[in-house]
Scaffold this active site. Sequence first.
Site, PDB file in Angstrom:
ATOM      1  N   GLN A 115      11.408  -3.672   9.549  1.00  4.67           N
ATOM      2  CA  GLN A 115      10.301  -4.482   9.497  1.00  4.67           C
ATOM      3  C   GLN A 115       9.116  -3.797  10.307  1.00  4.67           C
ATOM      4  OE1 GLN A 115      10.874  -8.561  11.149  1.00  4.67           O
ATOM      5  NE2 GLN A 115       8.615  -9.112  10.427  1.00  4.67           N
TER       6      GLN A 115
ATOM      7  N   HIS B 106       9.716  -8.727   0.002  1.00  2.00           N
ATOM      8  CA  HIS B 106       9.256  -7.355  -0.960  1.00  2.00           C
ATOM      9  C   HIS B 106       9.644  -7.610  -2.159  1.00  2.00           C
ATOM     10  CE1 HIS B 106       8.381  -4.397   2.558  1.00  2.00           C
ATOM     11  NE2 HIS B 106       9.162  -5.331   3.061  1.00  2.00           N
TER      12      HIS B 106
ATOM     13  N   HIS C  27       7.725 -11.686   5.549  1.00  3.13           N
ATOM     14  CA  HIS C  27       7.347 -11.276   4.182  1.00  3.13           C
ATOM     15  C   HIS C  27       8.570 -10.922   3.333  1.00  3.13           C
ATOM     16  CE1 HIS C  27       7.230  -7.525   6.686  1.00  3.13           C
ATOM     17  NE2 HIS C  27       7.269  -6.991   5.280  1.00  3.13           N
TER      18      HIS C  27
ATOM     19  N   ASN D 164      13.004  -7.901   5.480  1.00  3.62           N
ATOM     20  CA  ASN D 164      13.513  -6.804   6.602  1.00  3.62           C
ATOM     21  C   ASN D 164      13.343  -7.710   7.621  1.00  3.62           C
ATOM     22  OD1 ASN D 164      14.096  -4.807   4.921  1.00  3.62           O
ATOM     23  ND2 ASN D 164      12.115  -4.073   5.195  1.00  3.62           N
TER      24      ASN D 164
ATOM     25  N   ILE E 113       0.810  -1.110   0.064  1.00  5.04           N
ATOM     26  CA  ILE E 113       0.080   0.049   0.034  1.00  5.04           C
ATOM     27  C   ILE E 113       0.860   1.282   0.182  1.00  5.04           C
ATOM     28  CG2 ILE E 113      -2.148  -1.195   1.107  1.00  5.04           C
ATOM     29  CD1 ILE E 113      -1.167   0.300   3.765  1.00  5.04           C
TER      30      ILE E 113
END
Length: 119
Positions: free
Chosen positions: A99, A107, A105, A92, A36
């Site tokens: 993070q 990226h 996760h 991260n 986002i």
Amino acid sequence: MAGEAQADCLFCRIVKGEIPATIVRESETTVAFRDINPQAPTHVLVIPRAHYPDAASLAAAEPALAADVLREAGEVAAAEGLDGSGYRVVFNTGAGAGQTVFHAHAHVLGGRGLQWPPG
């Protein structure tokens, strides 16, 4: 407990469909969606469906699932047309590394020149 969905985790809630996200790819073990707050023209997050607080804990507990995340990152890059021009996959780990959501996760970043060193 690691692996189990956490009620207060943003990404666990996205996996459950409780919070909307622009999903670009799903597998049995992962979900990929647009960030986002993109830092590049293409910025997609690839997460495991299972909750692990960071990449290190994911890799230690479930190496095959960590491999699924990396494989899906490559599939996202190809689907986004980045495999020819290049892309970056970033994990991260910890607040000091940036993070902000403590669910492992990756990226996937691309679509512009990515300088080195980052940050």
